[in-house]
Every structure is written in structure tokens, then in C-alpha cells.
Design an enzyme around this catalytic site. Structure first.
Site, PDB file in Angstrom:
ATOM      1  N   SER A 135      14.444  29.609   1.112  1.00  5.06           N
ATOM      2  CA  SER A 135      12.741  30.637   0.169  1.00  5.06           C
ATOM      3  C   SER A 135      13.730  31.478  -0.337  1.00  5.06           C
ATOM      4  O   SER A 135      14.426  32.101   0.264  1.00  5.06           O
ATOM      5  CB  SER A 135      11.893  30.644   0.301  1.00  5.06           C
ATOM      6  OG  SER A 135      11.323  32.244   0.209  1.00  5.06           O
ATOM      7  N   TYR A 148       6.915  31.650   8.118  1.00  2.00           N
ATOM      8  CA  TYR A 148       7.337  30.326   6.568  1.00  2.00           C
ATOM      9  C   TYR A 148       8.593  31.359   7.147  1.00  2.00           C
ATOM     10  O   TYR A 148       9.609  30.262   6.657  1.00  2.00           O
ATOM     11  CB  TYR A 148       6.583  30.689   5.517  1.00  2.00           C
ATOM     12  CG  TYR A 148       6.736  30.272   4.335  1.00  2.00           C
ATOM     13  CD1 TYR A 148       6.786  29.010   4.149  1.00  2.00           C
ATOM     14  CD2 TYR A 148       7.367  30.849   3.073  1.00  2.00           C
ATOM     15  CE1 TYR A 148       7.455  27.661   2.975  1.00  2.00           C
ATOM     16  CE2 TYR A 148       7.925  30.508   2.312  1.00  2.00           C
ATOM     17  CZ  TYR A 148       7.794  29.169   1.916  1.00  2.00           C
ATOM     18  OH  TYR A 148       7.915  28.913   0.740  1.00  2.00           O
TER      19      TYR A 148
END
Ligand code: NAD
Length: 256
Positions: A135, A148
Site C-alpha cells: 500500500s 494496517y
């Protein structure tokens, strides 16, 4: 000639979103795709539509990985590609994050990626490719998504070490770092039949027009094209690298 003719590629989290677009594009490019997810109805329907094999695979369960690889081997004789795409997101400040929530995200994003590498790489007898979905938050911080972000940073570490360890066997391992992509993860209204998904998408576009130099949220099809590049011979001399696909978000900030 497709770019993936004859290749057998497992895509996790492929029932919807980026994984779905990867499965569709890979199948169109000649791959024998194994659609893997915990959303069995959606995953099986997609697999039937694109001529793929569906397997139930909770990426945090080692026995599921072993069963998925066995099913792929039974159907196609070999496996030579993996896209570790499955992932979950939870919003919380670090100090408010319950340990259970932290471990839940680690289990899917980080352990799932580890188990994918560990289980599938030994099956790749004639070289192969592994693409890990990290990400934008793997390469910079973002408040409220600390768990995350930590797992996505970890995925880059796994990617680099796997690339080093697997290069002698002709297996290339790379990572994708998407910015904001228009899927259920960043636009949950896509899952709400009562919500006006188009209106929400427009609102998100307004937000990303301010944040992202290219002025819009990304499309899952755009990430799928990067996954295809990293899975095909087009990237034959590339391994161990993170590829940011974010419309320029990470390039910096504009003060005017
Ligand atoms: P999504 O929520 O639409 O898709 C995620 C998929 O993963 C779903 O099909 C879901 O069922 C599956 N999944 C969840 N837990 C699973 C498990 N335990 N085992 C197997 N499958 C499981 O979101 P998406 O945007 O398509 O996400 C794909 C990947 O991209 C994720 O790794 C996500 O972290 C990453 N990502 C997304 C964005 C974004 O803005 N959407 C940005 C950067 C990275």
C-alpha cells in the site's frame, strides 16, 4: 498470444475489487487463474464467468493454503504465479486499538502474505512470480490506520527477503503500493445496496482531487495492469521492488 499463456496464477481476495480485476485481466491474457477468497458465492460466480477455478482460501489459515495449492495442482499440474492481494483495513488510533483488532489485521495482511510465499513458492518448480499487495501506507505514515500501515510495511520486508531467497530458483517477488483505489475498501458504499455509490464516488473524487496530483481516485483495473506487468515477462529483470501506483500522491505536497 496472451502475456500469460500457459501460466497458472493464484489470486487471493479475488472475489471483488482489485483481485477481481486481476483475475479478469490475467484470464484474458491466457492464464489459468485460481480465484481464492472467503466470499464463496461471489468468487465462484466470477470463476465460472472467466473460466477459472474457485477455491475457498482464508489466507490466515495454513491448512487452507495447502488445500488451495493441492486443488491448483490437481487441476493444472503446476502453479507458477501468485498475487497476494487479500487484505483488510481497520480505522483506529494506535492507543485505542484493541489487541484483538491488531492481531486480526496482522493475521490477514501479514501472515496471509507470509503463508502465501511459504506455501506456493515450493510449488514453483520452473521459476515463477509473486506479487504482494502492500500500500501507499507501506512507504509513509497515515494517521488512524496504524495497524494496517504496520502490516503493509511488513509486506515490503517480506517481499525483499523473499526476492533474495527465491532468486536462485528463478522466482521474482515484487510489491505493489496502491494509493486510494475505488473499491469497497475505500468506498464501503459499494457494498450497501441502499447507498448511492455514484454519489459517494463523486464525493471521494472531490477529496482526492485535493490530495492527489492526478486529481482522482485510482481504478482497480489500473492496479491490475501493474500486477500483469509484474507477473509477465515484461518485468523479467525486476525483483525485490515496491511499485507505487498512487496518482502522484507520494510525490509531495503542494503549498498553493
Ligand atoms: P476489497 O475489500 O474490495 O477486497 C479485498 C478482498 O480480500 C475481498 O474479496 C475479501 O473478501 C478478501 N479477503 C478479506 N479477508 C480475507 C481472508 N482472510 N482470506 C481471503 N480473502 C480475504 O478491497 P481492495 O481494494 O480490492 O483490496 C485489495 C488489496 O489492495 C488489499 O490488500 C488492500 O489492503 C490493498 N489496498 C487497497 C487500497 C484501496 O484504496 N482500495 C489501497 C492500497 C492497498
Amino acid at each position: 498470444m496472451g502475456k500469460l499463456d500457459g501460466r497458472v496464477v493464484i489470486v487471493t481476495g479475488a472475489a471483488r475489487g482489485q483481485g477481481e480485476q486481476e483475475a479478469r485481466l490475467f484470464a484474458a491474457e491466457g492464464a489459468k487463474v485460481v480465484v481464492a477468497d472467503v466470499l464463496d458465492d461471489q468468487g465462484a460466480a466470477l470463476a465460472e464467468e472467466i473460466g477459472a477455478l474457485y477455491v475457498h482460501l482464508d489466507v490466515g489459515r495454513e491448512v487452507d493454503w495447502q488445500a488451495a495449492v493441492a486443488a491448483a495442482r490437481r487441476a493444472h499440474g503446476h502453479v507458477d504465479g501468485l498475487v497476494n492481494n487479500a487484505g483488510i483495513l481497520r480505522f483506529n488510533s494506535l492507543v485505542d486499538t484493541p489487541l484483538d483488532e491488531f492481531m486480526q489485521v496482522v493475521r490477514v495482511n501479514q501472515v496471509g502474505c507470509f503463508l502465501g510465499i511459504k506455501t506456493v513458492a515450493p510449488e514453483m518448480v520452473d521459476g515463477g512470480t509473486i506479487v504482494n499487495t502492500a500500500s501507499y501506507t507501506a512507504v509513509t505514515g497515515m494517521a488512524a490506520v496504524g495497524t494496517y500501515s504496520a502490516t503493509k510495511h511488513a509486506i515490503l520486508g517480506l517481499t525483499r527477503v523473499a526476492a533474495l531467497e527465491l532468486a536462485p530458483r528463478g522466482i521474482r517477488v515484487n510489491a505493489m503500493c496502491p494509493g486510494a483505489i475505488d473499491t469497497a475498501m475505500s468506498n464501503p458504499s459499494l457494498l450497501d445496496p441502499g447507498a448511492d455509490a455514484e454519489e459517494t464516488s463523486r464525493a471521494l473524487d472531490g477529496l482526492y482531487r485535493k490530495l492527489v496530483p492526478l486529481g482522482r481516485i485510482g481504478k482497480p483495473e489500473e492496479v491490475a495492469r501493474l500486477a500483469l506487468f509484474l507477473t509477465s515477462e515484461d518485468s523479467s529483470y525486476i525483483t525485490g521492488q515496491p511499485f507505487v501506483i498512487d496518482g502522484g500522491w507520494l510525490a509531495g505536497v503542494s503549498v498553493i
